[in-house]
Scaffold this motif. Structure first.
Motif, PDB file in Angstrom:
ATOM      1  N   SER A 294       0.798  -1.214   0.000  1.00 57.89           N
ATOM      2  CA  SER A 294       0.000   0.000   0.000  1.00 57.89           C
ATOM      3  C   SER A 294       0.837   1.273   0.000  1.00 57.89           C
ATOM      4  CB  SER A 294      -0.986  -0.005   1.165  1.00 57.89           C
ATOM      5  OG  SER A 294      -0.273  -0.132   2.363  1.00 57.89           O
ATOM      6  N   SER A 295       1.888   1.327   0.827  1.00 53.49           N
ATOM      7  CA  SER A 295       2.629   2.585   0.867  1.00 53.49           C
ATOM      8  C   SER A 295       3.410   2.773  -0.431  1.00 53.49           C
ATOM      9  CB  SER A 295       3.577   2.617   2.059  1.00 53.49           C
ATOM     10  OG  SER A 295       4.533   1.606   1.930  1.00 53.49           O
ATOM     11  N   TRP A 296       3.845   1.658  -0.990  1.00 50.19           N
ATOM     12  CA  TRP A 296       4.493   1.695  -2.296  1.00 50.19           C
ATOM     13  C   TRP A 296       3.523   2.260  -3.342  1.00 50.19           C
ATOM     14  CZ3 TRP A 296       2.322  -1.066  -6.285  1.00 50.19           C
ATOM     15  CH2 TRP A 296       3.036  -1.048  -7.482  1.00 50.19           C
ATOM     16  N   ALA A 297       2.268   1.774  -3.292  1.00 54.04           N
ATOM     17  CA  ALA A 297       1.274   2.202  -4.283  1.00 54.04           C
ATOM     18  C   ALA A 297       0.942   3.688  -4.144  1.00 54.04           C
ATOM     19  CB  ALA A 297       0.009   1.363  -4.166  1.00 54.04           C
ATOM     20  N   PHE A 298       0.853   4.171  -2.889  1.00 55.02           N
ATOM     21  CA  PHE A 298       0.580   5.598  -2.682  1.00 55.02           C
ATOM     22  C   PHE A 298       1.682   6.454  -3.278  1.00 55.02           C
ATOM     23  CE2 PHE A 298      -1.791   4.467   1.455  1.00 55.02           C
ATOM     24  CZ  PHE A 298      -2.918   4.182   0.724  1.00 55.02           C
ATOM     25  N   ARG A 299       2.906   6.028  -3.011  1.00 59.02           N
ATOM     26  CA  ARG A 299       4.028   6.819  -3.515  1.00 59.02           C
ATOM     27  C   ARG A 299       4.082   6.797  -5.028  1.00 59.02           C
ATOM     28  NH1 ARG A 299       8.166   5.125   0.808  1.00 59.02           N
ATOM     29  NH2 ARG A 299       6.790   5.969   2.402  1.00 59.02           N
ATOM     30  N   GLN A 300       3.750   5.629  -5.593  1.00 56.51           N
ATOM     31  CA  GLN A 300       3.736   5.553  -7.054  1.00 56.51           C
ATOM     32  C   GLN A 300       2.662   6.491  -7.608  1.00 56.51           C
ATOM     33  OE1 GLN A 300       1.939   2.277  -9.184  1.00 56.51           O
ATOM     34  NE2 GLN A 300       3.795   2.031 -10.413  1.00 56.51           N
ATOM     35  N   LEU A 301       1.491   6.492  -6.935  1.00 55.10           N
ATOM     36  CA  LEU A 301       0.429   7.389  -7.391  1.00 55.10           C
ATOM     37  C   LEU A 301       0.907   8.839  -7.338  1.00 55.10           C
ATOM     38  CD1 LEU A 301      -2.425   7.978  -8.330  1.00 55.10           C
ATOM     39  CD2 LEU A 301      -3.217   7.782  -5.971  1.00 55.10           C
ATOM     40  N   GLN A 302       1.553   9.212  -6.248  1.00 48.06           N
ATOM     41  CA  GLN A 302       2.075  10.580  -6.150  1.00 48.06           C
ATOM     42  C   GLN A 302       3.095  10.872  -7.247  1.00 48.06           C
ATOM     43  OE1 GLN A 302       3.561  11.105  -2.140  1.00 48.06           O
ATOM     44  NE2 GLN A 302       1.575  11.914  -1.491  1.00 48.06           N
ATOM     45  N   ASN A 303       3.955   9.895  -7.516  1.00 47.30           N
ATOM     46  CA  ASN A 303       4.956  10.094  -8.573  1.00 47.30           C
ATOM     47  C   ASN A 303       4.298  10.304  -9.930  1.00 47.30           C
ATOM     48  OD1 ASN A 303       7.011   9.837  -6.781  1.00 47.30           O
ATOM     49  ND2 ASN A 303       7.507   7.726  -7.303  1.00 47.30           N
ATOM     50  N   PHE A 304       3.257   9.508 -10.214  1.00 47.59           N
ATOM     51  CA  PHE A 304       2.545   9.655 -11.485  1.00 47.59           C
ATOM     52  C   PHE A 304       1.882  11.032 -11.569  1.00 47.59           C
ATOM     53  CE2 PHE A 304       1.682   4.840 -12.365  1.00 47.59           C
ATOM     54  CZ  PHE A 304       3.040   4.660 -12.537  1.00 47.59           C
TER      55      PHE A 304
ATOM     56  N   VAL B  35      12.989  31.139  -1.485  1.00 49.63           N
ATOM     57  CA  VAL B  35      13.008  29.806  -0.886  1.00 49.63           C
ATOM     58  C   VAL B  35      12.333  28.828  -1.837  1.00 49.63           C
ATOM     59  CG1 VAL B  35      12.235  28.418   1.066  1.00 49.63           C
ATOM     60  CG2 VAL B  35      12.904  30.793   1.400  1.00 49.63           C
ATOM     61  N   SER B  36      12.998  27.718  -2.126  1.00 55.42           N
ATOM     62  CA  SER B  36      12.341  26.744  -2.991  1.00 55.42           C
ATOM     63  C   SER B  36      11.400  25.902  -2.144  1.00 55.42           C
ATOM     64  CB  SER B  36      13.370  25.875  -3.700  1.00 55.42           C
ATOM     65  OG  SER B  36      14.333  25.467  -2.777  1.00 55.42           O
ATOM     66  N   PRO B  37      10.336  25.407  -2.769  1.00 56.17           N
ATOM     67  CA  PRO B  37       9.398  24.566  -2.020  1.00 56.17           C
ATOM     68  C   PRO B  37      10.087  23.273  -1.625  1.00 56.17           C
ATOM     69  CG  PRO B  37       8.902  24.539  -4.358  1.00 56.17           C
ATOM     70  CD  PRO B  37       9.940  25.581  -4.153  1.00 56.17           C
ATOM     71  N   PRO B  38       9.474  22.495  -0.735  1.00 54.06           N
ATOM     72  CA  PRO B  38      10.097  21.238  -0.318  1.00 54.06           C
ATOM     73  C   PRO B  38      10.508  20.460  -1.557  1.00 54.06           C
ATOM     74  CG  PRO B  38       8.040  21.575   0.844  1.00 54.06           C
ATOM     75  CD  PRO B  38       8.158  22.684  -0.149  1.00 54.06           C
ATOM     76  N   ASP B  39      11.675  19.880  -1.524  1.00 53.68           N
ATOM     77  CA  ASP B  39      12.222  19.198  -2.691  1.00 53.68           C
ATOM     78  C   ASP B  39      11.384  18.000  -3.081  1.00 53.68           C
ATOM     79  OD1 ASP B  39      13.695  18.104  -4.625  1.00 53.68           O
ATOM     80  OD2 ASP B  39      15.369  17.499  -3.344  1.00 53.68           O
ATOM     81  N   ALA B  40      10.721  18.122  -4.221  1.00 56.25           N
ATOM     82  CA  ALA B  40       9.820  17.071  -4.681  1.00 56.25           C
ATOM     83  C   ALA B  40      10.562  15.780  -4.999  1.00 56.25           C
ATOM     84  CB  ALA B  40       9.053  17.543  -5.898  1.00 56.25           C
ATOM     85  N   THR B  41      11.727  15.904  -5.598  1.00 52.88           N
ATOM     86  CA  THR B  41      12.430  14.698  -6.058  1.00 52.88           C
ATOM     87  C   THR B  41      12.853  13.807  -4.899  1.00 52.88           C
ATOM     88  OG1 THR B  41      14.461  15.953  -6.037  1.00 52.88           O
ATOM     89  CG2 THR B  41      13.328  15.751  -8.140  1.00 52.88           C
ATOM     90  N   ARG B  42      12.964  14.402  -3.716  1.00 54.10           N
ATOM     91  CA  ARG B  42      13.356  13.637  -2.535  1.00 54.10           C
ATOM     92  C   ARG B  42      12.492  12.412  -2.313  1.00 54.10           C
ATOM     93  NH1 ARG B  42      12.523  15.580   2.849  1.00 54.10           N
ATOM     94  NH2 ARG B  42      11.541  17.377   1.895  1.00 54.10           N
ATOM     95  N   PHE B  43      11.239  12.514  -2.722  1.00 51.78           N
ATOM     96  CA  PHE B  43      10.305  11.443  -2.390  1.00 51.78           C
ATOM     97  C   PHE B  43      10.104  10.446  -3.523  1.00 51.78           C
ATOM     98  CE2 PHE B  43       9.061  15.411  -0.309  1.00 51.78           C
ATOM     99  CZ  PHE B  43       9.533  15.090   0.944  1.00 51.78           C
ATOM    100  N   CYS B  44      10.800  10.645  -4.590  1.00 53.55           N
ATOM    101  CA  CYS B  44      10.629   9.725  -5.717  1.00 53.55           C
ATOM    102  C   CYS B  44      11.513   8.507  -5.517  1.00 53.55           C
ATOM    103  CB  CYS B  44      10.989  10.404  -7.023  1.00 53.55           C
ATOM    104  SG  CYS B  44      10.008  11.861  -7.309  1.00 53.55           S
ATOM    105  N   THR B  45      11.017   7.520  -4.807  1.00 53.80           N
ATOM    106  CA  THR B  45      11.835   6.330  -4.602  1.00 53.80           C
ATOM    107  C   THR B  45      11.335   5.212  -5.492  1.00 53.80           C
ATOM    108  OG1 THR B  45      10.452   5.893  -2.709  1.00 53.80           O
ATOM    109  CG2 THR B  45      12.651   6.742  -2.289  1.00 53.80           C
TER     110      THR B  45
END
Ligand SMILES: [Zn+2]
Length: 393
Positions: free
Chosen positions: A296-306, A383-393
């Motif tokens: 599930s947590s993998w799927a959520f993150r994938q959804l966010q990445n998409f 200030v840049s927003p929180p780094d989005a790429t950080r969460f792309c695992t």
């Protein structure tokens, strides 16, 4: 921001010319490959071209642009090999090429006319009808630049054109944004989104949840059996297949959901999407470990990445916000309490604000995303927003 994409398009009625083309092209690549191999280290495509042009052109009968493409593709393959050698994943070797793919250069030896691909074959310029699916239409709207692309023979025996394209996206300034959208991903609802203008969309996950429940039951049963038989080979194999099927299923679902959300964002003129920073979501869940669906947590993150990727394509910025108490905070007065929620109803115990409980998370995420703009503005936008790429695992 530079976006690049490869779109895979099937050729409707391939003929022998394509087979011949790939065959001669691969002969050319193997000839070039021997020269690079003998050289003992990678060579640039210009040097390969010089060393092979005469043979490819006169002996094999390749067109002059094809000779360049052969050199390019072989140079690229050896460059990749070299990178693998550097990280000790491979050693210097002769690369062999089957008749599986050939590179083309846009406008030099490939182009499009209506829904047909026009490419230079050994028998001259030929047209092949392409199957262009709805999702692919936007890559033909004139805003994309086409790069060197490949004709490929897939294992199913069909020919596909791997069209590589790129597009320059203007970087949008978050400080200029006026319409925000919060996206909450969850199990009961796959996704809920709410905009600054209070437009809202629920994407239900009922069917998917059932599918997943059945799968995880199946999995638990097998894991138990696996324990009893000390992980018999067959039960391990079934488990692996199950995981693969589930992964493909969730990936397809996530593509559909993210596409729908971006359509909704575009319909409502959204310029920034806020999502929760889900790093550490596993630790926060209250579900006993053995009942937790490991996907599930993998799927959520994938959804966010998409969502993030498709937002990028649509010129919408994405920022990640602090997820603390998003479902218990009152969107009107910011009062935080567990008591604000009873089942599907949200009623703030302090100010009496009422709404559907599933919507509250998305509303609060939208608020927090909007707060970013004020923080940026107050700090001069540096200030840049929180780094989005950080969460792309
Ligand atoms: Zn309240």
């Amino acid at each position: 921001m530079q976006l690049t994409k490869t779109i895979i398009l099937k050729l409707d009625s391939p003929d022998n010319n394509l087979e011949e083309l790939l065959s001669v092209f691969s002969q050319g690549m193997n000839y070039a490959s021997q020269i690079v191999f003998a050289n003992g280290k990678p060579m640039g495509s210009g040097r390969i071209q010089k060393a092979t042009y005469g043979h490819l052109r006169n002996e094999l009968g390749l067109k002059s642009q094809m000779c360049c493409n052969v050199a390019r593709q072989v140079a690229g393959a050896y460059k990749t090999l070299h990178e693998q050698i550097t990280i000790k994943q491979s050693e210097w070797q002769l690369l062999k090429f089957g008749p599986m793919s050939a590179t083309f250069s846009f406008e030099r030896d490939f182009g499009f006319s209506k829904d047909a691909l026009s490419i230079t074959t050994l028998a001259g310029r030929k047209k092949y009808k392409l199957q262009i699916y709805k999702y692919a239409e936007r890559y033909f709207d004139g805003s994309w630049k086409y790069l060197a692309s490949k004709l490929c023979l897939h294992r199913d025996g069909s020919y596909y054109f791997h069209l590589a394209c790129e597009k320059d996206m203007p970087d949008k300034k978050i400080t200029d944004a006026s319409t925000f959208m919060g996206v909450d991903v969850g199990i009961n609802r796959l996704a809920v989104a709410s905009t600054t203008d209070k437009k809202c969309i629920f994407i239900a996950g009922g069917e998917i949840k059932n599918h997943r429940d059945i799968r995880s039951k199946e999995r638990r049963r097998l894991q138990k059996a696996g324990g009893r038989y000390l992980g018999t080979r067959s039960s391990m194999r079934v488990l692996r297949n199950l995981a693969g099927r589930e992964t493909r299923f969730m990936t397809a679902v996530n593509h559909t959901v993210s596409r729908r959300l971006i359509e909704f964002a575009l319909e409502n003129d959204v310029s920034v999407i806020g999502m929760e920073d889900l790093t550490g979501i596993r630790e926060r869940t209250n579900v006993p470990k053995e009942f937790r669906c490991e996907h599930s947590s993998w799927a959520f993150r994938q959804l966010q990445n998409f969502i993030e990727y498709k937002a990028g394509e649509a010129g919408i910025a994405v920022i990640y916000v602090d997820p603390a108490h998003t479902s218990q905070t009152c969107p009107r007065c910011n009062h935080i309490s567990r008591n604000n929620r009873t089942g599907l109803a949200f009623r703030c115990e302090k100010c009496g604000y009422e709404t559907h409980a599933d919507r509250v998370g998305a509303m609060n995420i939208e608020h927090r995303a909007r707060d970013w703009r004020y923080i940026l503005e107050s700090q001069g936008g540096f200030v840049s927003p929180p780094d989005a790429t950080r969460f792309c695992t």
